[in-house]
Design a protein around this motif. Sequence first.
Motif, PDB file in Angstrom:
ATOM      1  N   LYS A   1     -12.753  -5.747 -34.377  1.00  0.00           N
ATOM      2  CA  LYS A   1     -13.424  -4.619 -33.741  1.00  0.00           C
ATOM      3  C   LYS A   1     -12.409  -3.727 -33.044  1.00  0.00           C
ATOM      4  CE  LYS A   1     -17.888  -6.864 -32.973  1.00  0.00           C
ATOM      5  NZ  LYS A   1     -18.901  -7.267 -31.959  1.00  0.00           N
ATOM      6  N   GLN A   2     -12.624  -2.426 -33.200  1.00  0.00           N
ATOM      7  CA  GLN A   2     -11.760  -1.466 -32.539  1.00  0.00           C
ATOM      8  C   GLN A   2     -12.321  -1.138 -31.157  1.00  0.00           C
ATOM      9  OE1 GLN A   2     -11.706   1.623 -35.694  1.00  0.00           O
ATOM     10  NE2 GLN A   2      -9.483   1.441 -35.526  1.00  0.00           N
ATOM     11  N   ASP A   3     -11.418  -0.949 -30.215  1.00  0.00           N
ATOM     12  CA  ASP A   3     -11.819  -0.541 -28.873  1.00  0.00           C
ATOM     13  C   ASP A   3     -11.835   0.986 -28.823  1.00  0.00           C
ATOM     14  OD1 ASP A   3     -12.359  -0.178 -26.254  1.00  0.00           O
ATOM     15  OD2 ASP A   3     -10.451  -0.935 -25.496  1.00  0.00           O
TER      16      ASP A   3
ATOM     17  N   SER B   1     -13.423   2.648 -26.390  1.00  0.00           N
ATOM     18  CA  SER B   1     -13.832   3.042 -25.041  1.00  0.00           C
ATOM     19  C   SER B   1     -13.016   4.207 -24.511  1.00  0.00           C
ATOM     20  CB  SER B   1     -13.713   1.854 -24.085  1.00  0.00           C
ATOM     21  OG  SER B   1     -12.376   1.391 -24.018  1.00  0.00           O
TER      22      SER B   1
END
Length: 276
Positions: free
Chosen positions: A5-7, A9
Amino acid sequence: MSEEKQDLSWLLSGLPEMKAESLKDSQKHFKKEIELIDFIAAALGGLAFFTMNQRNENILLSSTYPSSDWKFHAHLTDLINTFISIKELCIHGFDTQARSLVRVLDERIYQNLILFSSSEGYKKWAEAESSKQAHYELFSKKKFIFKKIKALEEKYLNQKNTQEALIIRKENEEYYSDSIHGASISIYAGSVAYPFGNLDDGPFASTLYGRASSCSYQTLHHSIGQMAYFVIMIGAILEDVHSLKNIEASDLIDTYRNNRYQIIEKAINLILTDEH
């Protein structure tokens, strides 16, 4: 392909700052509008709270009307909450989205005035097997909604020449429908927040994630004007068709009754005298 999963945020890291900036700008520039919207919502809230628990007996509405006080409360709740939602969207920087609700607000105002002034109309609306068909027959067909509002204004506002108001209503319907239908001008113009000072000075900032815009003056003023109009019209209907004039001892009713003319005065003063 990696399933890690890519962050993302970081793409939203500036959101709290943008929210704070929008609120700061809104509270500075829309102070009068916010106060008047809350005032109108409170005054109409008096009627809504008064009818909230009246499920079995009509006190405000006529005892023979095919609606109950509680159902009137439901209609008012929907209208007031839509009004407040427009304010909240504007002050948080979502003017285009607020304009979609303005189109809903206008229609709700006209519908409620018609439904609570016509026993036959309300019964047809409430008992219809198809809500879509009932809406068409009562409101959409041949623009009945405007014709019926015209008749109510001639009766309760003593207006003899309502053709100009009719033209303005049709223009407003088309204008605010652009936001609902995704018209190109609405999409393009709505992606930019307009400055509060001289347009030549800018900045024309992106409205991504919300940005307060001077365009909201128009959105808020239109909504305030419409709700002030509703406050006066519904009062006339409740006195003529229903039992408002017979209710003597009620702080909630008086919250509405004692402030309704002040609301229209404040709205006229704000909309006609404030320049932006």
